[in-house]
Design a protein around this motif. Structure first.
Motif, PDB file in Angstrom:
ATOM      1  N   ILE A 159     -57.542  80.063  27.551  1.00  0.00           N
ATOM      2  CA  ILE A 159     -57.664  78.495  28.153  1.00  0.00           C
ATOM      3  C   ILE A 159     -58.133  78.813  29.550  1.00  0.00           C
ATOM      4  N   SER A 165     -60.302  75.953  32.709  1.00  0.00           N
ATOM      5  CA  SER A 165     -60.513  74.712  33.085  1.00  0.00           C
ATOM      6  C   SER A 165     -61.787  73.947  32.410  1.00  0.00           C
ATOM      7  N   ASP A 173     -59.294  72.866  29.438  1.00  0.00           N
ATOM      8  CA  ASP A 173     -58.221  72.015  29.706  1.00  0.00           C
ATOM      9  C   ASP A 173     -58.583  70.714  29.934  1.00  0.00           C
ATOM     10  N   ASN A 174     -60.125  70.523  30.322  1.00  0.00           N
ATOM     11  CA  ASN A 174     -60.675  68.861  30.592  1.00  0.00           C
ATOM     12  C   ASN A 174     -60.776  68.411  29.312  1.00  0.00           C
ATOM     13  N   TRP A 184     -53.682  70.114  24.324  1.00  0.00           N
ATOM     14  CA  TRP A 184     -52.178  70.843  24.031  1.00  0.00           C
ATOM     15  C   TRP A 184     -51.768  70.407  22.488  1.00  0.00           C
ATOM     16  N   ILE A 242     -54.985  83.271  29.515  1.00  0.00           N
ATOM     17  CA  ILE A 242     -55.000  81.768  30.340  1.00  0.00           C
ATOM     18  C   ILE A 242     -55.446  82.299  31.718  1.00  0.00           C
ATOM     19  N   LEU A 263     -53.204  76.876  35.488  1.00  0.00           N
ATOM     20  CA  LEU A 263     -53.198  76.568  33.935  1.00  0.00           C
ATOM     21  C   LEU A 263     -52.196  77.509  33.380  1.00  0.00           C
ATOM     22  N   LYS A 280     -49.133  75.199  33.719  1.00  0.00           N
ATOM     23  CA  LYS A 280     -49.178  74.409  32.796  1.00  0.00           C
ATOM     24  C   LYS A 280     -48.992  74.797  31.204  1.00  0.00           C
ATOM     25  N   TYR A 281     -49.385  75.911  30.850  1.00  0.00           N
ATOM     26  CA  TYR A 281     -49.383  76.189  29.348  1.00  0.00           C
ATOM     27  C   TYR A 281     -48.651  77.462  29.142  1.00  0.00           C
TER      28      TYR A 281
END
Length: 661
Positions: A295, A297, A330-331, A361, A376, A381, A384-385
């Protein structure tokens, strides 16, 4: 307009590709349905590049309509007529005996090929000698997916992977090995087809012959069968054989399933059981020993920034280590050509497609049962994950710092004058430090890019740290010497603020001192996304701001000196390693070379003040002996950053991580 006039209209001026020395032989078996055959041939003629040497062989299997009369008039076509109807398998085998090409591509007449169909199949064959066959993505006329490679279960039943799904969905759009591909569009090496005796006549007249051939290619010859998503074919399924399995030729689908199960019983015992719950696992069964999720960006734009190139190289290493790699930006964007490059490497790239509500996700969550390790990038990030991935799966979490963000922010803050060091600016790097240390403590392994940053983390109580540097491979092509080179070179992505600061310092403070002594030196500033304040540096008539350049090799091979006047930053600076790849001597700051174990005066020159930096440029630009010494020792500076060295480190880190789990 009558049917006859329609046919004549389609035949008029239709010329199919024809070569006396073809690389590919396209074999199309036909039985009646002349309209579909003409539509197929027209699509082939329209979508084949002129420089591709091929021949088109149509095997007319005793058609009772106008097929023979109509096809005889098509220029370039090799028409083979059977006196009686012998069935699909006999027609294909007969066509293969007449074929001259190194590769045979079987194509149903009820198909319509799209641009890139044939050359993308050929690309897979020619890039990997271990590939014995490769098949296309089959799409229904209503633009829904028919098949993205086939799955076979342990009871010999088949599953058209992706049937009735969106053909643009991520899981159907990366190159991968499969159980079989449909003979509706299947390329096979001619020598492989001959070695196996063609399609097994025991499955005549049709059905399971393509599956059997693919099994024989893999299990008898030890070769791969690949699915190529970039080869798209519209398939009007059921035109020739109907759709009912209780009558006509279609009934052999049931009969031959039993024959296939008997023939491959021992092999099938290793396959998964027939269940919708096993589909995702079955689709990647041949890809890997373990699965790793990355993962970041965005999809790594490896030719625009050093961090992206490092991640791209790490992904390549994991593919070499036999991992199935899933990349989640992620985008949610499918950035090209970078997504396509990963998909060609058999990497599953997730992205959000128009008209589909599945978020990144949600796509990750669907795949969590398959994931062994989640790599990651960046602290935000991980925040976030990582927690949800840990809660919902048994995956190990690797936190890749990229660099210590707080260190970079702190160094930028320290450059400010005392009156500009506000509390808000100080709070920014302090809050980032708290977040980064928290994420490092929570991860199973934290990856630093330099030994210095690894030690900084350990000093703050983080002990599960590994070091994976930027990755560099020495340039082995021809290089020119000192006398033939001119100019000063810099490269950097200008979305990264340290690079903007560096070139402004270079042009406004350092180079004026250099130009006083060597007035004709020109400066080239390579790199993507230069902001206006960088572009304005061209007001110095000896400065060129190029913007993004796809191939920067000529610049590294023609300039005399590379400079990296970085006043702040963190991590390892890929630009330094890139210059050393080309044996181009480097002048940089202590911050610029940190973590690279470079020896001053041996493989780098150091300068931290503007006057000192200017003097080093003047010195190196005029001293051939010094230049040659640095150039000769350049590659020594990246010996620990080669793909082979980093692969050994990564393999050790991951094996230890999984063993401890």
């Amino acid at each position: 307009m009558t049917k006859k006039k329609l046919i004549n209209q389609k035949v008029d001026n239709l010329i199919v590709p024809s070569s006396n020395n073809p690389l590919i032989s396209v074999i199309i078996p036909v039985y009646n349905q002349v309209d579909y055959s003409l539509n197929c041939l027209k699509s082939v003629a329209t979508n084949i590049p002129a420089n591709l040497a091929l021949e088109i062989l149509v095997v007319n299997d005793g058609s009772t309509d106008e097929t023979k009369k109509v096809l005889t008039d098509i220029k370039g076509l090799r028409l083979i007529n059977n006196s009686t109807n012998q069935g699909f398998i006999y027609s294909c085998n007969k066509g293969a005996k007449f074929a001259k090409g190194q590769y045979i591509c079987f194509l149903n007449n009820d198909t319509e090929v799209r641009s890139g169909w044939l050359e993308s199949l050929l690309e897979v064959m020619e890039q990997d000698p271990q590939v014995g066959a490769v098949g296309s993505k089959l799409i229904y006329p209503n633009d829904l997916l028919q098949e993205a490679g086939g799955i076979i279960w342990n009871d010999a039943s088949g599953w058209n992977y992706g049937r009735m799904a969106n053909p643009d969905a991520p899981e159907y759009n990366y190159l991968r090995p499969v159980d079989y591909c449909s003979g509706a569009s299947l390329m096979v090496k001619r020598e492989v087809f001959a070695a196996l005796g063609g399609f097994d006549k025991n499955f005549a007249p049709a059905y399971y012959e393509d599956t059997d051939l693919c099994f024989a290619i893999r299990h008898k010859l030890g070769l791969k069968v690949m699915y190529q998503p970039h080869s798209e074919v519209i398939h009007y399924e059921g035109i020739s054989s109907g759709t009912s399995t209780s009558s006509g030729v279609k009934r052999y689908q049931i009969i031959n399933a039993v024959k296939f199960q008997d023939k491959w019983r021992a092999v099938l015992s290793e396959y998964l059981s027939n269940s919708p719950l096993n589909v995702l696992q079955a689709s990647i069964r041949l890809l890997k020993q373990k699965t790793i999720l990355f993962i970041d960006s965005y999809v790594p734009s490896y030719d625009k920034e050093a961090g992206s190139n490092r991640l791209f190289q790490i992904i390549k290493i994991f593919k070499h280590l036999n991992y199935h790699v899933i990349f989640a930006p992620d985008n949610g964007f499918k950035d090209e050509p970078y997504s396509g490059e990963l998909q060609k490497m058999q990497v599953e790239v997730l992205y959000v497609i128009e008209g589909n509500s599945r978020t990144i996700w949600e796509q990750i969550r669907e795949r969590l049962p398959l994931i062994d390790v989640a790599w990651i990038c960046r602290p935000e990030l991980n925040q976030k994950y990582a927690g949800d991935i840990r809660l919902m799966s048994g995956a190990k979490i690797i936190y890749d710092t990229i660099d210590l963000h707080y260190l970079r922010l702190k160094r930028e803050w320290e450059l400010l004058s005392p009156e500009n060091r506000g509390l808000a600016t100080q709070k920014k790097w302090q809050e980032m430090q708290v977040l980064e240390i928290k994420m490092a403590h929570q991860a199973d392994v934290t990856i630093a890019v330099t030994l210095e940053e690894c030690q900084l983390l350990r000093q703050q109580g983080v002990h599960n740290v590994g070091v994976i540097p930027t990755i560099h491979k020495p340039y082995l092509g021809e290089k020119i010497g000192f006398e033939q080179r001119r100019g000063i070179l810099f490269i950097g992505g200008y979305n990264h603020s340290p690079n903007v600061d560096a070139v402004i310092w270079l042009c406004e403070s350092i180079m004026p001192r250099v130009w006083e002594q060597i007035p004709d030196i020109k400066v080239t500033l390579l790199g993507s996304n230069p902001p206006e304040r960088v572009q304005r540096l061209e007001s110095f008539d000896k400065v060129t701001v190029t913007g993004y350049i796809q191939d920067v090799s000529p610049y590294f091979l023609s300039h005399r000196v590379f400079v990296a006047p970085l006043r702040y930053g963190a991590g390892m600076k890929g630009k330094i390693g890139q210059s050393l790849e080309y044996s181009l001597p480097v002048i940089s700051t202590s911050i610029g070379v940190e973590g690279m174990n470079l020896v001053p005066e041996e493989n780098v020159l150091l300068a931290n003040k503007e006057e000192e930096f200017a003097q080093q440029i003047i010195r190196l630009y005029q001293d051939a002996s010094l230049w040659n010494r640095l150039a000769e020792n350049a590659v020594k500076g990246i010996k620990l950053c080669t793909p082979e060295s980093v692969e050994a480190s990564l393999d050790k880190v991951i094996k230890q991580l999984i063993t401890e789990g």
